[in-house]
Design a protein around this motif. Sequence first.
Motif, short mmCIF file in Angstrom:
data_model
loop_
_atom_site.label_atom_id
_atom_site.label_comp_id
_atom_site.label_asym_id
_atom_site.label_seq_id
_atom_site.Cartn_x
_atom_site.Cartn_y
_atom_site.Cartn_z
N LEU A 68 0.84 -1.21 0.00
CA LEU A 68 0.00 0.00 0.00
C LEU A 68 0.87 1.25 0.00
N ASN A 69 1.97 1.25 0.77
CA ASN A 69 2.89 2.39 0.73
C ASN A 69 3.44 2.59 -0.68
N PHE A 70 3.80 1.50 -1.31
CA PHE A 70 4.34 1.57 -2.67
C PHE A 70 3.29 2.16 -3.61
N HIS A 71 2.07 1.70 -3.50
CA HIS A 71 0.99 2.19 -4.36
C HIS A 71 0.68 3.67 -4.09
N LEU A 72 0.63 4.06 -2.81
CA LEU A 72 0.32 5.44 -2.44
C LEU A 72 1.49 6.39 -2.68
N ARG A 73 2.70 5.83 -2.63
CA ARG A 73 3.94 6.62 -2.74
C ARG A 73 4.10 7.61 -1.61
N ARG A 74 3.60 7.23 -0.45
CA ARG A 74 3.73 8.05 0.76
C ARG A 74 3.36 7.19 1.96
N PRO A 75 3.65 7.68 3.18
CA PRO A 75 3.20 6.93 4.36
C PRO A 75 1.68 6.83 4.39
N MET A 76 1.18 5.76 4.98
CA MET A 76 -0.25 5.53 5.07
C MET A 76 -0.78 6.10 6.40
N ASP A 77 -1.87 6.84 6.31
CA ASP A 77 -2.53 7.37 7.51
C ASP A 77 -3.50 6.32 8.03
N LEU A 78 -3.37 5.96 9.30
CA LEU A 78 -4.29 5.02 9.94
C LEU A 78 -4.98 5.75 11.08
N HIS A 79 -6.30 5.70 11.10
CA HIS A 79 -7.10 6.32 12.15
C HIS A 79 -7.72 5.21 12.99
N GLY A 80 -7.58 5.32 14.30
CA GLY A 80 -8.17 4.31 15.17
C GLY A 80 -8.20 4.79 16.60
N ASN A 81 -8.99 4.10 17.41
CA ASN A 81 -9.01 4.44 18.82
C ASN A 81 -7.73 3.93 19.49
N LYS A 82 -7.53 4.28 20.72
CA LYS A 82 -6.29 3.97 21.42
C LYS A 82 -5.97 2.47 21.39
N ALA A 83 -6.96 1.64 21.68
CA ALA A 83 -6.74 0.19 21.71
C ALA A 83 -6.34 -0.35 20.34
N THR A 84 -6.98 0.15 19.30
CA THR A 84 -6.66 -0.31 17.94
C THR A 84 -5.25 0.09 17.55
N LEU A 85 -4.86 1.33 17.87
CA LEU A 85 -3.52 1.78 17.52
C LEU A 85 -2.45 1.03 18.32
N GLN A 86 -2.77 0.67 19.56
CA GLN A 86 -1.83 -0.16 20.34
C GLN A 86 -1.65 -1.52 19.66
#
Length: 175
Positions: A5-23
Amino acid sequence: ELRALNFHLRRPMDLHGNKATLQAVRRMYHYAFAEMKYPGVPELNLHEIGDSPFRAAGVEVIPAVVLHHRMPVLAFRIGGLAYVTDAKTIDPTELDKLRGADVLVLNALRKKEHISHLDLDGALRIVEELAPREAWFTHISHLMGHHAEVSADLPPGVGLAYDGLQVEVRDRALR
């Protein structure tokens, strides 16, 4: 694998999630957050969200807290789309955040009741309550039955989602 996905986007991927998901993301992709990263490691920008609306890629996203058995998980309202893929119960206040959606994507695991997922009858009740123009059931088990047979029994505007499905979402105002 997130590197593709990074390769396809050609940039870092933004991930949005609550605290538990990001952990969990930090734990599962620990190598992406290491001090010394090897070449090709996924590049991720983590954005913590709560239960208040937020913007992602310039679009307003309204989270709705639903229960997967007793575990709170997030559903999302994005313009005319309501996306609920892992729920058993939805509090009426949270259901109101989804009301007025043009298209509803909703989990319906199987016909028989399940402890942590909506069954077909429960999902149909939510569709009837929210009255979207169209609804698509996802997170479907092989125990649901054959696609054609189940589809024949569904009301107009309701279907079983399938690979490659594309929907048109009309941006209905929130009611």
